[in-house]
Write an enzyme that holds these catalytic residues in place. Structure first.
Site, PDB file in Angstrom:
ATOM      1  N   SER A 182       0.923  -1.077  -0.062  1.00 24.75           N
ATOM      2  CA  SER A 182      -0.188   0.394  -0.150  1.00 24.75           C
ATOM      3  C   SER A 182       1.307   1.314  -0.383  1.00 24.75           C
ATOM      4  O   SER A 182       0.370   2.156  -0.223  1.00 24.75           O
ATOM      5  CB  SER A 182      -0.606  -0.195   1.350  1.00 24.75           C
ATOM      6  OG  SER A 182      -0.826   0.112   2.338  1.00 24.75           O
ATOM      7  N   HIS A 210      -5.234  -3.462  -3.214  1.00 23.62           N
ATOM      8  CA  HIS A 210      -4.813  -2.703  -4.102  1.00 23.62           C
ATOM      9  C   HIS A 210      -4.549  -3.108  -5.144  1.00 23.62           C
ATOM     10  O   HIS A 210      -4.243  -2.349  -6.096  1.00 23.62           O
ATOM     11  CB  HIS A 210      -3.624  -2.001  -3.444  1.00 23.62           C
ATOM     12  CG  HIS A 210      -3.796  -1.062  -2.391  1.00 23.62           C
ATOM     13  ND1 HIS A 210      -4.255   0.177  -2.129  1.00 23.62           N
ATOM     14  CD2 HIS A 210      -3.571  -1.226  -0.819  1.00 23.62           C
ATOM     15  CE1 HIS A 210      -4.284   0.555  -0.677  1.00 23.62           C
ATOM     16  NE2 HIS A 210      -3.461  -0.260  -0.003  1.00 23.62           N
ATOM     17  N   LYS A 242     -11.794   0.460  -1.967  1.00 25.19           N
ATOM     18  CA  LYS A 242     -10.822   1.246  -3.096  1.00 25.19           C
ATOM     19  C   LYS A 242     -11.068   1.175  -4.415  1.00 25.19           C
ATOM     20  O   LYS A 242     -11.684   2.061  -4.591  1.00 25.19           O
ATOM     21  CB  LYS A 242      -8.911   0.448  -2.376  1.00 25.19           C
ATOM     22  CG  LYS A 242      -8.667   1.233  -0.906  1.00 25.19           C
ATOM     23  CD  LYS A 242      -7.418   0.382  -0.509  1.00 25.19           C
ATOM     24  CE  LYS A 242      -7.741   1.481   0.807  1.00 25.19           C
ATOM     25  NZ  LYS A 242      -6.733  -0.565   2.373  1.00 25.19           N
TER      26      LYS A 242
HETATM   27  C1  LIG Z   1      -7.030  -0.046   3.643  1.00 26.87           C
HETATM   28  C2  LIG Z   1      -5.977  -1.495   3.935  1.00 26.87           C
HETATM   29  C3  LIG Z   1      -6.683  -2.290   4.683  1.00 26.87           C
HETATM   30  C4  LIG Z   1      -8.192  -1.973   5.523  1.00 26.87           C
HETATM   31  O1  LIG Z   1      -9.259  -1.681   4.734  1.00 26.87           O
HETATM   32  P1  LIG Z   1     -10.862  -1.137   5.042  1.00 26.87           P
HETATM   33  O2  LIG Z   1     -11.468  -0.792   4.843  1.00 26.87           O
HETATM   34  O3  LIG Z   1      -9.570   0.526   4.362  1.00 26.87           O
HETATM   35  O4  LIG Z   1     -11.048  -0.746   6.755  1.00 26.87           O
HETATM   36  C5  LIG Z   1      -6.148  -3.444   4.869  1.00 26.87           C
HETATM   37  N1  LIG Z   1      -5.359  -4.236   4.495  1.00 26.87           N
HETATM   38  C6  LIG Z   1      -4.751  -3.250   3.408  1.00 26.87           C
HETATM   39  C7  LIG Z   1      -3.497  -3.638   2.088  1.00 26.87           C
HETATM   40  C8  LIG Z   1      -5.056  -2.161   2.822  1.00 26.87           C
HETATM   41  O5  LIG Z   1      -4.636  -1.204   1.652  1.00 26.87           O
END
Ligand SMILES: *Cc1c(COP(=O)(O)O)cnc(C)c1O
Length: 391
Positions: A182, A210, A242
């Site tokens: 990320s 991602h 995302k």
């Molecule tokens: C954003 C993210 C999360 C958390 O997800 P949310 O739905 O925002 O709580 C978990 N793992 C990764 C790799 C992320 O980028």
């Protein structure tokens, strides 16, 4: 009593302030899209994780509106009571199909999905092997599970092998990695990790927050990018906030994996279901994402353009394969100063500082979306050149 609390909190806050690590929220008016108004400034944002431009998509919003009329706002209860609507059920089926897994289970956030998954799989007598740069929610999940944690050097299968060699013979072994990292934007070496999992009788879990919707011909993420299936990656987690542009998360895997979560995972059992309208909106976005070849191709073109531009400026960046293109600048102060200059010039690019990234590796985290235009990317590159000259 309250004096001592205030005093204590003030000390904690000064530590953050003195370290130059103060964080604050900015206020966004309007939908998530590149051209936005934030803290009263008109900017072009290069920081959202809305990689396909679905967060503000009219078709997704329309699906939410329709389901609001049908189901109302709140889910009212947990899934296992009576909060699990037909909209949730249809979304889970669509996500299983989308990921090529037998079954999927929806969670309200990715953070919770990771807590649920790791705790359901391992406990005190087990060992989890984690990439050093895994997302914070994975690190916390392992801590909470009580399992022994073994961190291996970022994206280094050879180091993971050493760790596996030395691991205790008893207990389960779980390898956990981000699919796309990320803060670094690189793709995990999944084929090597899958081979090691096989060789050392470990289970492989991928958090593809991602990668899903962005990588692969039909948006199947980093697994599809490498041509890996459920035999290679039996435990897959994805987020919906995302690339899918809504909110929430899911786990996809075998019938038994999902049933184990339903029967045992506390972050699944003891929480209210996401609103049905959100599930319906996500169902619409999953359908769009599956056939969003044009959006993915446009995004890849923008990434190449940004990559070429960063090369011309002599700025190191990961291979322009994923929409996360961080530019490492060193100290937190320098990264913040450049981000501030860019903001004044009308570009929102956040400085990512410790403790989110290691000391000395503060960076601008540039992310691209299929909603950006070439002109916007070119303008960012020009502004970046100027900001660097002035800093
Ligand atoms: C954003 C993210 C999360 C958390 O997800 P949310 O739905 O925002 O709580 C978990 N793992 C990764 C790799 C992320 O980028």
């Amino acid at each position: 009593m309250s004096d001592s609390l205030d005093h204590y909190l003030e000390q904690r806050l000064s530590t953050v302030r003195d370290a130059g690590l103060w964080r604050r929220t900015r206020i966004l008016d309007g939908p998530q899209r590149p051209e936005q108004v934030i803290d009263g400034h008109r900017v072009i944002a290069f920081c959202s994780n809305d990689y396909l431009g679905l967060a503000g998509d009219p078709a997704v919003a329309a699906a939410a509106r329709k389901a609001l009329d049908q189901y109302g706002v709140g889910a009212g209860a947990a899934h296992l009571i009576n909060g699990h609507t037909r909209a949730h059920e249809e979304l889970e089926q669509a996500l299983a199909h989308f990921t090529g897994r037998a079954r999927a289970l929806v969670f309200s956030t990715g953070y919770m999905a990771n807590l649920a998954l790791v705790q359901a799989l391992v406990g005190r007598h087990d060992t989890v092997f984690e990439d050093r740069l895994n997302h914070a929610s994975l690190i916390d999940a392992v801590r909470l599970s009580g399992a022994r944690s073994q961190r291996y050097r970022h994206a280094e299968p050879a180091h993971l092998r050493e760790r596996l060699e030395k691991a205790p013979a008893t207990g389960q072994r779980l390898i956990v990695t981000d699919g796309v990292f990320s803060m670094d934007g690189d793709i995990a070496p999944l084929p090597e990790l899958a081979a090691l999992a096989r060789e050392y009788n470990a289970w492989l879990m991928v958090d593809d927050a991602h990668g899903l919707s962005v990588l692969g011909d039909t948006g199947g993420g980093s697994c599809q990018y490498f041509g890996l299936g459920s035999d290679d990656v039996p435990i897959l987690m994805g987020t919906l906030g995302k690339g899918f542009g809504t909110a929430g998360a899911f786990v996809a895997g075998s019938e038994r994996l999902i049933e184990t979560l339903i029967q045992t995972a506390r972050p699944y059992i003891y929480t209210t279901a996401m609103p049905a309208a959100l599930a319906a909106a996500t169902l619409a976005s999953v359908h769009i994402a599956a056939s969003a070849h044009d959006r993915r191709e446009h995004l890849q073109n923008l990434l190449r353009r940004l990559g070429d531009g960063l090369d011309r400026l002599g700025l190191p960046h990961p291979p322009p394969l994923t929409p996360i293109q961080p530019v490492t600048l060193g100290t937190a102060t320098r990264a913040s100063a450049v981000a501030e200059r860019l903001f004044e010039a009308g570009f929102l690019v956040p400085a990512i500082r410790p403790p989110t990234v290691p000391e000395g590796e503060a960076r601008l985290r540039i992310t691209l979306s299929a909603a950006h235009t070439q002109t916007q990317v070119d303008a960012l590159l020009q502004a970046l050149e100027r900001a660097l000259d002035q800093t």
